[in-house]
Design a protein around this motif. Sequence first.
Motif, PDB file in Angstrom:
ATOM      1  N   ARG A 270       0.831  -1.204   0.000  1.00 54.93           N
ATOM      2  CA  ARG A 270       0.000   0.000   0.000  1.00 54.93           C
ATOM      3  C   ARG A 270       0.869   1.259   0.000  1.00 54.93           C
TER       4      ARG A 270
ATOM      5  N   ASN B 230      -8.435  -2.593   5.349  1.00 53.31           N
ATOM      6  CA  ASN B 230      -8.261  -1.293   6.012  1.00 53.31           C
ATOM      7  C   ASN B 230      -9.065  -1.193   7.301  1.00 53.31           C
TER       8      ASN B 230
ATOM      9  N   GLN C   9      -3.451   7.451  -3.432  1.00 59.92           N
ATOM     10  CA  GLN C   9      -4.028   6.647  -2.360  1.00 59.92           C
ATOM     11  C   GLN C   9      -5.492   6.328  -2.654  1.00 59.92           C
TER      12      GLN C   9
ATOM     13  N   LYS D 225      -5.609   3.486  -5.306  1.00 58.66           N
ATOM     14  CA  LYS D 225      -5.179   2.199  -4.773  1.00 58.66           C
ATOM     15  C   LYS D 225      -6.145   1.663  -3.722  1.00 58.66           C
TER      16      LYS D 225
END
Length: 521
Positions: free
Chosen positions: A105, A453, A147, A150
């Motif tokens: 990430r 997440n 970000q 992704k």
Amino acid sequence: MVGETLVELGYCSGEDVARAIADKTSTLFFSLSDYDVDIAAANLISPEVATKYNALPIGFENGMLLVAMKNPGDIIAIEDLSIITKHTIKPVVVNDMELKAALRRFLNISASIETQEEVEEAQDESIDVDVIDDKPAVQLANQILNQAVKAGASDVHIEPQEKSLRIRFRIDGVLHEIIRQPMSIHPSLVSRIKVMANMDIAERRIPQDGRITLRIERNIIDVRVASMPSAFGEKITMRLLNRSDRLITLQELGFDEKQLEKYSEVMNLPYGFILATGPTGSGKSTTLYATLARLNSPDKNIITLEDPIERRMDGITQVQVNVRAGLTFASGLRSILRSDPDTVMVGEIRDHETARIAVESALTGHLVLSTLHTNDAAGAVTRIGDMGIEPYLTASSLVGVVAQRLVRVLCKECKQPYLISKDEILNSVPDFPFDGYERQVRLYKAKGCVYCNGTGYKGRMGIYEFLKISEAIQKMILKRSTAREIHDIAIKEGMISMRQHGLLKVKRGITTVEELLRVII
């Protein structure tokens, strides 16, 4: 490595190995599923250094830099990281799989992006690249967009608050706060994004719209940008669409087998009116695109009228609405009918004129697909009547209505099973579908891990109800029956309601009761 071999053979988990290493080296063990990585700490090293040492700074503690490592005994790596970051290093042990996911990430966020001033379809055409300098606003804008892509975000919200700048992503339909920045960077960040979107940076009093096309690694991303003046400054909203995403097929959308069979019968009719209904963001356009992909063939002339064109499709003529130039849904639909179409898709039925032309087109030998904002399938029938369309026209033209919502899918890595008794679940969900005499059922709940997440969910899936217009329902339309009466008749004829379809997915362990109740009453 012995630890990796033991994990592969199933003798222990990756966490067991990490805890053993932590005990052996007298080092702290951290679970990245329960710890938010500090972006400021991670940015202290370059992606190349992170890859070289298989290590990632994750935060600060008592003036020391916490660094997640697979091997906390690597003295050379610790000394080099201390010199690079100018901080005292405190190594912590993490699960190897979690570390790999966190590193992946971080590397994705740090990837470079390229911008394209005008949207070009030719793949061999070169893309203009913005000059990337070291200004904080440029770096932050790039980081936000990287970000967001992704993380699979559909929207980015840049919101000025009284004392700070809040940046949130909408992931799988739910907003998550990602970054907080000082308000001092807000003006330059907004200006940077407005320059990228060809918007007027001097105008801050009225809303504006713009568009950006980005290349992030090998992905082409279309970004719709909207600015809006607020009490503390301009709010920026960006909607992201990945052109590189594969078009989802009807089978992958989540239809029940019986629903898909009935829908396929209707969409293969030579003419008729088909509606997809639901609130904004419920996946209506995706359903229609999947339908067009199924219908697309060399012997059919398919034309769409959209605002905006969300996905480009080979073999289909797509028309962009332009209200300023006089090309509205109604005027565009009239022009399309002079172009000998077999199938027509209208982005949305917004007014009486568009609805009437669409209905009459279906009656004159065209297959017409469109969307409408209603809560369920039966509501679409009465909504068309509210737009001033006579019941005999609706009954003759409408052949099917798809109503839908999107629910988040449980993360396969961390979902947890639990048993619940029949009486307990019937207290909260009286219509839960039980089979036979089972006294309890195995369901799943969201936990949260580094792969999702911390949300417990990864991806979304549709829940549907498909109303096929039968002869009995045609008679009810002519009688101006209510949506509830039409719904009840459809259920008797075998229609699976959205709620029942959602409960079936809960029972199969695809989603949770809480997630279903979040989107359906």
